[in-house]
Design an enzyme around this catalytic site. Structure first.
Site, PDB file in Angstrom:
ATOM      1  N   GLY A  25      14.109   3.074 -22.582  1.00 15.84           N
ATOM      2  CA  GLY A  25      13.424   3.674 -21.430  1.00 15.84           C
ATOM      3  C   GLY A  25      13.112   5.145 -21.680  1.00 15.84           C
ATOM      4  O   GLY A  25      13.417   5.698 -22.738  1.00 15.84           O
ATOM      5  N   SER A 118      21.041   8.941  -9.022  1.00 11.87           N
ATOM      6  CA  SER A 118      19.673   9.243  -8.590  1.00 11.87           C
ATOM      7  C   SER A 118      19.719  10.164  -7.374  1.00 11.87           C
ATOM      8  O   SER A 118      20.685  10.130  -6.602  1.00 11.87           O
ATOM      9  CB  SER A 118      19.004   7.926  -8.204  1.00 11.87           C
ATOM     10  OG  SER A 118      17.911   8.160  -7.352  1.00 11.87           O
ATOM     11  N   TYR A 147      18.664   0.160  -3.760  1.00 13.15           N
ATOM     12  CA  TYR A 147      18.824   0.842  -5.052  1.00 13.15           C
ATOM     13  C   TYR A 147      19.821   1.995  -4.916  1.00 13.15           C
ATOM     14  O   TYR A 147      20.716   2.171  -5.749  1.00 13.15           O
ATOM     15  CB  TYR A 147      17.460   1.367  -5.496  1.00 13.15           C
ATOM     16  CG  TYR A 147      17.484   2.158  -6.768  1.00 13.15           C
ATOM     17  CD1 TYR A 147      17.569   1.523  -8.011  1.00 13.15           C
ATOM     18  CD2 TYR A 147      17.424   3.554  -6.748  1.00 13.15           C
ATOM     19  CE1 TYR A 147      17.589   2.263  -9.183  1.00 13.15           C
ATOM     20  CE2 TYR A 147      17.441   4.296  -7.912  1.00 13.15           C
ATOM     21  CZ  TYR A 147      17.521   3.647  -9.126  1.00 13.15           C
ATOM     22  OH  TYR A 147      17.550   4.373 -10.290  1.00 13.15           O
ATOM     23  N   LYS A 151      23.527   2.773  -6.752  1.00 17.52           N
ATOM     24  CA  LYS A 151      23.874   3.988  -7.509  1.00 17.52           C
ATOM     25  C   LYS A 151      25.092   4.684  -6.888  1.00 17.52           C
ATOM     26  O   LYS A 151      25.937   5.226  -7.608  1.00 17.52           O
ATOM     27  CB  LYS A 151      22.671   4.947  -7.541  1.00 17.52           C
ATOM     28  CG  LYS A 151      21.546   4.468  -8.458  1.00 17.52           C
ATOM     29  CD  LYS A 151      21.955   4.558  -9.925  1.00 17.52           C
ATOM     30  CE  LYS A 151      20.823   4.246 -10.867  1.00 17.52           C
ATOM     31  NZ  LYS A 151      21.235   4.257 -12.287  1.00 17.52           N
ATOM     32  N   LEU A 177      11.991  13.172 -12.412  1.00 21.89           N
ATOM     33  CA  LEU A 177      11.857  13.311 -13.861  1.00 21.89           C
ATOM     34  C   LEU A 177      10.422  13.093 -14.308  1.00 21.89           C
ATOM     35  O   LEU A 177       9.700  12.309 -13.712  1.00 21.89           O
ATOM     36  CB  LEU A 177      12.677  12.220 -14.549  1.00 21.89           C
ATOM     37  CG  LEU A 177      14.156  12.419 -14.710  1.00 21.89           C
ATOM     38  CD1 LEU A 177      14.715  11.272 -15.534  1.00 21.89           C
ATOM     39  CD2 LEU A 177      14.463  13.759 -15.352  1.00 21.89           C
ATOM     40  N   TRP A 213      -2.235  11.973  -3.453  1.00 21.16           N
ATOM     41  CA  TRP A 213      -1.692  11.265  -2.284  1.00 21.16           C
ATOM     42  C   TRP A 213      -0.996  12.213  -1.311  1.00 21.16           C
ATOM     43  O   TRP A 213      -0.380  13.201  -1.720  1.00 21.16           O
ATOM     44  CB  TRP A 213      -0.671  10.213  -2.720  1.00 21.16           C
ATOM     45  CG  TRP A 213      -1.229   9.126  -3.594  1.00 21.16           C
ATOM     46  CD1 TRP A 213      -2.535   8.955  -3.960  1.00 21.16           C
ATOM     47  CD2 TRP A 213      -0.497   8.075  -4.209  1.00 21.16           C
ATOM     48  NE1 TRP A 213      -2.655   7.863  -4.773  1.00 21.16           N
ATOM     49  CE2 TRP A 213      -1.425   7.294  -4.941  1.00 21.16           C
ATOM     50  CE3 TRP A 213       0.841   7.704  -4.222  1.00 21.16           C
ATOM     51  CZ2 TRP A 213      -1.047   6.180  -5.676  1.00 21.16           C
ATOM     52  CZ3 TRP A 213       1.232   6.590  -4.957  1.00 21.16           C
ATOM     53  CH2 TRP A 213       0.289   5.832  -5.669  1.00 21.16           C
TER      54      TRP A 213
HETATM   55  P1  GDP Z   1       9.776  10.447  -4.580  1.00 22.61           P
HETATM   56  O1  GDP Z   1      10.273  11.809  -4.926  1.00 22.61           O
HETATM   57  O2  GDP Z   1      10.858   9.413  -4.646  1.00 22.61           O
HETATM   58  O3  GDP Z   1       9.060  10.437  -3.263  1.00 22.61           O
HETATM   59  O4  GDP Z   1       8.806   9.996  -5.720  1.00 22.61           O
HETATM   60  P2  GDP Z   1       7.386  10.321  -6.290  1.00 22.61           P
HETATM   61  O5  GDP Z   1       7.526  10.891  -7.639  1.00 22.61           O
HETATM   62  O6  GDP Z   1       6.598   9.040  -6.182  1.00 22.61           O
HETATM   63  O7  GDP Z   1       6.681  11.461  -5.364  1.00 22.61           O
HETATM   64  C1  GDP Z   1       6.087  11.143  -4.161  1.00 22.61           C
HETATM   65  C2  GDP Z   1       5.396  12.378  -3.561  1.00 22.61           C
HETATM   66  O8  GDP Z   1       4.272  12.773  -4.347  1.00 22.61           O
HETATM   67  C3  GDP Z   1       4.838  12.051  -2.170  1.00 22.61           C
HETATM   68  O9  GDP Z   1       4.789  13.240  -1.393  1.00 22.61           O
HETATM   69  C4  GDP Z   1       3.425  11.586  -2.504  1.00 22.61           C
HETATM   70  O10 GDP Z   1       2.564  11.686  -1.379  1.00 22.61           O
HETATM   71  C5  GDP Z   1       3.056  12.586  -3.595  1.00 22.61           C
HETATM   72  N1  GDP Z   1       2.015  12.096  -4.531  1.00 22.61           N
HETATM   73  C6  GDP Z   1       0.784  12.644  -4.704  1.00 22.61           C
HETATM   74  N2  GDP Z   1       0.065  11.944  -5.597  1.00 22.61           N
HETATM   75  C7  GDP Z   1       0.864  10.960  -6.047  1.00 22.61           C
HETATM   76  C8  GDP Z   1       0.662   9.918  -7.009  1.00 22.61           C
HETATM   77  O11 GDP Z   1      -0.364   9.756  -7.647  1.00 22.61           O
HETATM   78  N3  GDP Z   1       1.732   9.079  -7.207  1.00 22.61           N
HETATM   79  C9  GDP Z   1       2.905   9.216  -6.535  1.00 22.61           C
HETATM   80  N4  GDP Z   1       3.910   8.368  -6.795  1.00 22.61           N
HETATM   81  N5  GDP Z   1       3.111  10.182  -5.612  1.00 22.61           N
HETATM   82  C10 GDP Z   1       2.102  11.037  -5.362  1.00 22.61           C
END
Ligand code: GDP
Length: 329
Positions: A25, A118, A147, A151, A177, A213
């Site tokens: 991984g 995590s 999940y 953990k 990460l 997003w």
């Molecule tokens: P999280 O920290 O567990 O929420 O994991 P993520 O790495 O998926 O981060 C999510 C955050 O990034 C949220 O605020 C999303 O709205 C924002 N975000 C913006 N663009 C993206 C994208 O392309 N992918 C993901 N996964 N999140 C995004």
């Protein structure tokens, strides 16, 4: 807090038998890279060779191979979608894997084990920056609760074995990460990989806009995977006095700042726009890193150079069938 003892530290990796679970991984391969020059004997088991959910197989393998140190990284991982649709699989497999590896480490007198937990193990309403003591003080994000509970059980197992058997099992909690080996799936990737990919595709198809997003205001603490591997090496070697360490760089960025830095690294010159139909998720989850700083480790890879190395990895792998397949998804 426990007393630091000679048994809780590792003077040198040279000649030691080190088992890295999950070595294929993103983090496992960073761990292999970081130990490559230590003259250690790395024990690496692919899923075909050893099913970590199979207790008898794991115990038989450990009896035969006798690892002295374990970096326990192998786990079923996935994004929010996979977590909310397959919670039973996440919980069952991760409980089984970590029970087998952690209990086996006790049975076969492993000198020290470092387990990767995590940041979703902390309550969603934890005070910022989130200290290790926030564990089990409040409700979890319901989307990834199965999940997270798995953990948390892993962290608690390390504690329980240390308490009952005097083992040296330590858990670490990383922030978000990124880096070489990341998953660039258009829907299922994490924030850095997702935006990197869309910025690259927008640049190459001449799009005027890069869609990000959410509304850009949530904040995330990013850590390059090579920094986490170096922290885990450090935790393994240091005379640890706690059984849980946050591995943070100490600061976070808004999603808008992350997107602009990525656009810069990729060379996308258009406009960053926000898709508010996608969720913001947790607004902030900055880790308190005082404990790991006191142990003598700090992050070295800044966002700009770290994101450049992640983009280079993306470019190196973009033409592979795996990533082309994602492009058609
Ligand atoms: P999280 O920290 O567990 O929420 O994991 P993520 O790495 O998926 O981060 C999510 C955050 O990034 C949220 O605020 C999303 O709205 C924002 N975000 C913006 N663009 C993206 C994208 O392309 N992918 C993901 N996964 N999140 C995004």
């Amino acid at each position: 807090m426990r007393k630091a003892t000679a048994e809780s530290s590792v003077a040198s990796y040279a000649g030691r038998k080190i088992w890295i679970t999950g070595h294929r991984g993103m983090l496992g391969s960073a761990m292999v890279r970081s130990l490559a020059d230590e003259n250690a004997e790395l024990l690496l088991t692919s899923r075909a060779e050893l099913d970590l959910t199979d207790r008898l197989a794991v115990l038989a393998w450990m009896e035969k191979n006798r690892p002295e140190l374990i970096f326990h990284i192998g786990a079923k991982v996935g994004g929010i979608h996979a977590n909310s649709t397959l919670p039973a699989e996440f919980l069952y497999e991760n409980l089984a894997i970590q029970s087998n590896v952690i209990d086996g480490a006790h049975r076969f007198n492993v000198h020290k084990l470092v387990f990767v937990a995590s940041n979703c193990t902390y309550p969603t309403n934890a005070a910022q920056p989130i200290s290790e003591d926030a564990l089990l003080t409040g409700p979890l994000d319901p989307n990834i609760r199965a999940y997270a509970v798995g953990k948390i059980a892993g962290i608690e197992m390390c504690r329980a074995y240390n308490k009952q058997f005097g083992t040296n099992f330590v858990a670490v909690v990383p922030p978000n990460l990124y880096g070489p080996g990341d998953n660039y799936h258009p829907q299922h990737s994490h924030v850095v990989a997702g935006i990197l990919r869309r910025a690259h595709e927008a640049k190459h198809s001449g799009d005027a806009e890069l869609v990000v997003w959410g509304d850009g205001t949530p904040r995330r603490e990013l850590l390059h995977v090579d920094d986490l591997a170096s922290a885990m090496k450090h935790v393994m070697q240091a005379p640890t006095t706690h059984d849980l360490y946050n591995i943070g760089c100490g600061h976070d960025l808004s999603i808008a700042e992350i997107a602009m830095t990525i656009a810069d690294v990729v060379g996308f010159k258009g406009k960053v726009v926000y898709d508010s139909s996608k969720p913001n998720g947790t607004m902030r989850k900055l880790l308190d890193n005082k404990r790991i700083l006191a142990l003598g480790w700090k992050a070295k890879i800044g966002e700009k150079s770290g994101l450049s190395s992640a983009y280079q990895d993306f470019l190196d792998r973009y033409q592979t069938p795996q990533l082309r397949g994602y492009a058609q998804a």
